[in-house]
Design a protein around this motif. Structure first.
Motif, PDB file in Angstrom:
ATOM      1  N   TYR A  13     -30.882  29.759 121.696  1.00 43.62           N
ATOM      2  CA  TYR A  13     -30.863  28.898 122.875  1.00 43.62           C
ATOM      3  C   TYR A  13     -30.882  27.424 122.491  1.00 43.62           C
ATOM      4  O   TYR A  13     -30.285  26.587 123.175  1.00 43.62           O
ATOM      5  N   LEU A  14     -31.562  27.101 121.398  1.00 41.62           N
ATOM      6  CA  LEU A  14     -31.525  25.717 120.912  1.00 41.62           C
ATOM      7  C   LEU A  14     -30.093  25.290 120.653  1.00 41.62           C
ATOM      8  O   LEU A  14     -29.651  24.217 121.087  1.00 41.62           O
ATOM      9  N   MET A  76     -22.301  34.275 121.246  1.00 43.54           N
ATOM     10  CA  MET A  76     -22.589  33.069 120.472  1.00 43.54           C
ATOM     11  C   MET A  76     -21.439  32.721 119.525  1.00 43.54           C
ATOM     12  O   MET A  76     -21.088  31.551 119.359  1.00 43.54           O
ATOM     13  N   VAL A  77     -20.842  33.727 118.916  1.00 43.70           N
ATOM     14  CA  VAL A  77     -19.682  33.476 118.061  1.00 43.70           C
ATOM     15  C   VAL A  77     -18.570  32.831 118.882  1.00 43.70           C
ATOM     16  O   VAL A  77     -17.932  31.846 118.454  1.00 43.70           O
ATOM     17  N   ALA A 107     -22.079  31.677 129.169  1.00 43.86           N
ATOM     18  CA  ALA A 107     -22.659  32.093 130.449  1.00 43.86           C
ATOM     19  C   ALA A 107     -23.795  33.094 130.321  1.00 43.86           C
ATOM     20  O   ALA A 107     -24.802  32.993 131.017  1.00 43.86           O
ATOM     21  N   GLY A 108     -23.646  34.077 129.462  1.00 43.41           N
ATOM     22  CA  GLY A 108     -24.600  35.180 129.449  1.00 43.41           C
ATOM     23  C   GLY A 108     -25.865  34.959 128.660  1.00 43.41           C
ATOM     24  O   GLY A 108     -26.793  35.774 128.741  1.00 43.41           O
ATOM     25  N   LEU A 109     -25.957  33.865 127.898  1.00 37.32           N
ATOM     26  CA  LEU A 109     -27.097  33.750 126.988  1.00 37.32           C
ATOM     27  C   LEU A 109     -28.421  33.522 127.708  1.00 37.32           C
ATOM     28  O   LEU A 109     -29.377  34.280 127.516  1.00 37.32           O
ATOM     29  N   PHE A 110     -28.512  32.499 128.533  1.00 40.16           N
ATOM     30  CA  PHE A 110     -29.781  32.170 129.166  1.00 40.16           C
ATOM     31  C   PHE A 110     -30.281  33.301 130.065  1.00 40.16           C
ATOM     32  O   PHE A 110     -31.416  33.775 129.904  1.00 40.16           O
ATOM     33  N   SER A 135     -38.312  26.098 125.525  1.00 38.89           N
ATOM     34  CA  SER A 135     -38.676  24.841 124.875  1.00 38.89           C
ATOM     35  C   SER A 135     -37.628  24.427 123.852  1.00 38.89           C
ATOM     36  O   SER A 135     -37.551  23.255 123.467  1.00 38.89           O
ATOM     37  N   ALA A 136     -36.804  25.398 123.447  1.00 37.71           N
ATOM     38  CA  ALA A 136     -35.695  25.066 122.547  1.00 37.71           C
ATOM     39  C   ALA A 136     -34.764  24.049 123.181  1.00 37.71           C
ATOM     40  O   ALA A 136     -34.122  23.255 122.486  1.00 37.71           O
ATOM     41  N   ALA A 137     -34.683  24.056 124.528  1.00 38.88           N
ATOM     42  CA  ALA A 137     -33.843  23.075 125.217  1.00 38.88           C
ATOM     43  C   ALA A 137     -34.381  21.666 124.999  1.00 38.88           C
ATOM     44  O   ALA A 137     -33.609  20.721 124.791  1.00 38.88           O
TER      45      ALA A 137
END
Length: 445
Positions: A13-14, A76-77, A107-110, A135-137
């Motif tokens: 997410y970071l 992610m790739v 789109a699908g990660l968060f 918190s990575a954001a």
């Protein structure tokens, strides 16, 4: 579980937030001039949020039907490749096309990771874990400013501008981490190899008790339950009022600081403290929310602090007070998002319904990013932008107050119903498919 589950998804997410928001740093680094982003052209890059929002519900359904350890790294790739290729964008039209595909890939990660964590942790334990992940954001925001400050120095290397190198290097890192993450993400507690047999039994039993043995299989009726529940849309309203300030901070903090009278390089560095303070507050509030098993009061408190920050930004024209306002805005708003998502997920019973609700809340809420992109148009004071966000924060506070009252009302009604009909946990199999309408289901306040 914390040491095996949280680090990989937090790192993902970071990188996701870094790749999504680095356009704000690239703008200050010269992209607006080199790519001729005059007028509203930079703002129209918010087209990112349209495919981003539309793909989130299908993505969470796919995550449930497929293995998280394959679906999440594959996304992610895809976005890492898109981000890397954004470094070749020299015109406005090329940038817009790239942003569309970046939104679709990310789109699908968060929603996926938020849903994924809810499959590993009890409802009263998940806010602190989402807070660590989210918190990575804030780390990405701080790190993004420092990274952009350094990468800008590569101006002219390989025939690329400094802002193009921001996209290129951050995209390459994303692809490399994505490739490694195929080997570090676990699917479900039932199949986790790092758990001993006794630990696995304990975790599975703990989760079953927390969810009251509700359905885990896929059925379209669970999707419809999520779509037709009014509580889902109230949660969407709360979330959108929180997300708009978050994206405004990510997209415009470098510009706002720049307009306060600081140079471009100083602006990149001065974006760091608001994010650092936001990161500390996010983790602290997440843990307290879980410890007290309360959600609403923490959302109201955080939104109020952020509201005060925006009032300061609206009323002050001197750099130092206005900068303090920017820090207050970040410290208040960042902690509210993971608490709200934990709250939204805890209102839905059953895996599929929970996944769809989380995706809807995040997906429709993220359309607020379009709003964030079009309200900061008139520097240096940005009255329209700050005023609009003050309105959204006020809406979130009011909806949160209503939700707490409504959930308390429903809980009392169900307790009375169970008492009158002699229903207890021994009957939970009878209500497995009812989701959050089960008389045994209690809503967190």
């Amino acid at each position: 579980m914390d040491t095996r589950i949280l680090p990989p998804v937090t790192l993902l997410y970071l990188l996701s937030f870094l790749d999504r928001s680095n356009i704000g740093n690239a703008r200050v680094a010269g992209m607006a001039t080199d790519a001729h982003l005059d007028g509203l052209k930079y703002n129209i890059a918010a087209v990112f949020f349209i495919p981003y929002a539309l793909a989130e519900v299908p993505s969470n359904i796919a995550l449930k039907l497929m293995r998280p350890s394959r679906w999440i790294p594959a996304m992610m790739v895809a976005w890492g490749v898109v981000m890397t290729l954004m470094s070749l964008c020299n015109t406005y039209h090329e940038l817009i096309v790239a942003r569309v595909f970046l939104g679709l890939a990310e789109a699908g990660l968060f929603p996926g990771v938020t849903f994924y964590l809810s499959l590993w942790y009890r409802r009263k334990d998940v806010a602190s874990r989402i807070a660590i992940f989210f918190s990575a954001a804030t780390v990405a925001g701080a790190f993004g400013g420092l990274l952009a400050f350094g990468i800008e120095k590569m101006e002219g290397v390989g025939g690329l501008h400094g802002w193009q190198w921001i996209f290129c290097l951050e995209g390459i890192v994303t692809v490399l981490v994505a490739t490694a993450s195929f080997f570090f993400i676990y699917d479900y507690p039932e199949t986790a190899t790092f758990l001993t047999e006794s630990e696995r039994i304990t975790v599975v039993d703990m989760l079953k008790r927390d969810t009251l043995g509700q359905a885990t299989h896929f059925d379209m009726k669970f999707v419809w339950q999520a779509l037709t529940d009014y509580k889902t849309y109230v949660q969407i309203g709360i979330n959108i009022g929180l997300v708009i300030p978050v994206y405004a901070i990510a997209l415009f903090t470098p510009t706002i600081v720049n307009e306060l009278g600081f140079g471009a390089a100083e602006a990149q560095l001065l974006t760091v403290p608001p994010y650092v303070a936001g990161c500390i507050a996010t983790i602290a509030v997440g843990f307290w929310s879980d410890r007290l098993n309360l959600r609403g009061p923490f959302i109201i408190g955080g939104a109020f602090v952020s509201l005060v920050g925006y009032i300061v930004l609206y009323t002050q024209d001197k750099p130092v007070p206005a900068y303090i306002g920017a820090i207050l805005a970040a410290v208040g708003i960042f902690p509210t998002v993971p608490v709200d998502l934990a709250w939204a997920g805890s209102t839905a019973g059953g895996d599929v319904r929970k996944g769809v609700v989380i995706a809807m809340v995040i997906g429709i809420g993220n359309l607020g990013g379009i709003c964030s992109s079009f309200i900061y148009l008139h520097p240096p004071r940005f009255f329209v932008g700050h005023g609009t966000i003050m309105g959204w924060l006020s809406l979130s506070i009011l909806l949160t107050i209503f939700t707490m009252w409504d959930y308390n009302r429903l809980n009392k009604k169900r307790e009375e119903y169970c008492k009158q009909n002699g229903i207890d946990e021994s009957n939970m199999a009878e209500f497995a498919d009812m989701g959050s309408e089960s008389p045994l289901f209690r809503l967190t306040l």
